[in-house]
Design an enzyme around this catalytic site. Sequence first.
Site, PDB file in Angstrom:
ATOM      1  N   LYS A 196      -3.326  -0.739   0.203  1.00 47.79           N
ATOM      2  CA  LYS A 196      -2.505   0.161   1.030  1.00 47.79           C
ATOM      3  C   LYS A 196      -2.779   1.626   0.716  1.00 47.79           C
ATOM      4  O   LYS A 196      -3.281   1.981  -0.351  1.00 47.79           O
ATOM      5  CB  LYS A 196      -1.027  -0.211   0.882  1.00 47.79           C
ATOM      6  CG  LYS A 196      -0.739  -1.486   1.682  1.00 47.79           C
ATOM      7  CD  LYS A 196       0.710  -1.812   1.838  1.00 47.79           C
ATOM      8  CE  LYS A 196       0.821  -3.042   2.758  1.00 47.79           C
ATOM      9  NZ  LYS A 196       2.135  -3.681   2.709  1.00 47.79           N
ATOM     10  N   ARG A 231       0.670 -10.746  -1.740  1.00 45.72           N
ATOM     11  CA  ARG A 231      -0.114 -10.843  -0.494  1.00 45.72           C
ATOM     12  C   ARG A 231      -1.329  -9.945  -0.654  1.00 45.72           C
ATOM     13  O   ARG A 231      -1.183  -8.728  -0.763  1.00 45.72           O
ATOM     14  CB  ARG A 231       0.766 -10.407   0.678  1.00 45.72           C
ATOM     15  CG  ARG A 231       0.084 -10.467   2.043  1.00 45.72           C
ATOM     16  CD  ARG A 231       1.030  -9.975   3.133  1.00 45.72           C
ATOM     17  NE  ARG A 231       0.435 -10.036   4.449  1.00 45.72           N
ATOM     18  CZ  ARG A 231      -0.406  -9.125   4.932  1.00 45.72           C
ATOM     19  NH1 ARG A 231      -0.732  -8.063   4.225  1.00 45.72           N
ATOM     20  NH2 ARG A 231      -0.916  -9.266   6.141  1.00 45.72           N
TER      21      ARG A 231
HETATM   22  N1  HH2 Z   1       1.801  -5.796   4.912  1.00 40.98           N
HETATM   23  C1  HH2 Z   1       1.044  -5.824   6.031  1.00 40.98           C
HETATM   24  C2  HH2 Z   1       1.205  -6.852   6.966  1.00 40.98           C
HETATM   25  N2  HH2 Z   1       2.091  -7.852   6.757  1.00 40.98           N
HETATM   26  N3  HH2 Z   1       3.718  -8.895   5.402  1.00 40.98           N
HETATM   27  C3  HH2 Z   1       4.473  -8.904   4.297  1.00 40.98           C
HETATM   28  N4  HH2 Z   1       5.331  -9.907   4.068  1.00 40.98           N
HETATM   29  N5  HH2 Z   1       4.373  -7.906   3.349  1.00 40.98           N
HETATM   30  C4  HH2 Z   1       3.522  -6.853   3.507  1.00 40.98           C
HETATM   31  O1  HH2 Z   1       3.502  -5.974   2.627  1.00 40.98           O
HETATM   32  C5  HH2 Z   1       2.704  -6.805   4.676  1.00 40.98           C
HETATM   33  C6  HH2 Z   1       2.837  -7.865   5.622  1.00 40.98           C
HETATM   34  C7  HH2 Z   1       0.029  -4.749   6.277  1.00 40.98           C
HETATM   35  O2  HH2 Z   1      -1.231  -5.095   5.794  1.00 40.98           O
HETATM   36  P1  HH2 Z   1      -2.455  -5.738   6.609  1.00 40.98           P
HETATM   37  O3  HH2 Z   1      -2.089  -7.055   7.199  1.00 40.98           O
HETATM   38  O4  HH2 Z   1      -3.643  -5.764   5.728  1.00 40.98           O
HETATM   39  O5  HH2 Z   1      -2.790  -4.702   7.750  1.00 40.98           O
HETATM   40  P2  HH2 Z   1      -2.440  -4.643   9.293  1.00 40.98           P
HETATM   41  O6  HH2 Z   1      -0.956  -4.655   9.424  1.00 40.98           O
HETATM   42  O7  HH2 Z   1      -3.071  -3.347   9.743  1.00 40.98           O
HETATM   43  O8  HH2 Z   1      -3.037  -5.832   9.975  1.00 40.98           O
END
Ligand code: HH2
Length: 247
Positions: A196, A231
């Site tokens: 992040k 995660r």
């Molecule tokens: N962070 C993201 C997405 N989903 N779900 C939970 N439970 N906790 C988190 O911290 C979280 C999440 C954001 O990360 P990422 O999926 O890598 O990116 P994007 O939202 O751009 O697909």
Amino acid sequence: MGVLNVTPDSFSDGGRWVDPEAAVAHGLAMAADGADVVDVGGESTRPGAAEVPADEEMRRVVPVVAALAPSVRVSVDTRKPEVADAALDAGASIVNDVSASLFEVAAAHGAAWVAMHMRGTPATMQQQVDYDDVVGEVREFLVARAAKARAAGVSEVWIDPGLGFAKTADHNLSLLRRLDELVATDYPVLVGASRKSFIGRLTGEAPVGDRLEGSLSLAVWAMQRGAAMVRVHDVRATVQAARLVAA
Ligand code: HH2
């Protein structure tokens, strides 16, 4: 929990796994590397991301969920009830819910549910970062939602502070520093810090592809303070760290 973003625009891996075959192969590789859960998402939640129509999100995630579910536990990362419903029908057993609102869908399927804290939507959340006591407010919100989910019949309820969702870097650090206050609720705690932007900000603007060490150190910190799941994008490295923390 290994991250599998079947999206063209996710902040760290957007576009890499849009092809369903590549997505399934990556999900199986994460399972082979030791992921207990593969988290399939079809809509980016990065700050300012545009909303994806439900039918497009379903088209992205359902075939991937169906292909992975016989081999590994699958969660669906969505804010939409119809997408959660379709993914659970296809074999997912956890709703990973950044809107903390879909517990009734989870209950109807006998599935687990992750309540994550956010304010507003990904499009608006970074304008809603005023807290008196971020840890207390996040805990209160999550416990209230978790109690509602239990009352609705969800037996496996997780809570997640939502690092980076309507939070500044300082808020993220406070939540990590005082993670024990979330762990003390007795709900299992999930933490997502992987790659992040605050890791970049706190380490001299490391670009998104260059945040493994920071991601690992935060995963270790969270696990040591009682997080039951992290995660992450980099499963193999994190599993090695997790085994040492457990030992
Ligand atoms: N962070 C993201 C997405 N989903 N779900 C939970 N439970 N906790 C988190 O911290 C979280 C999440 C954001 O990360 P990422 O999926 O890598 O990116 P994007 O939202 O751009 O697909």
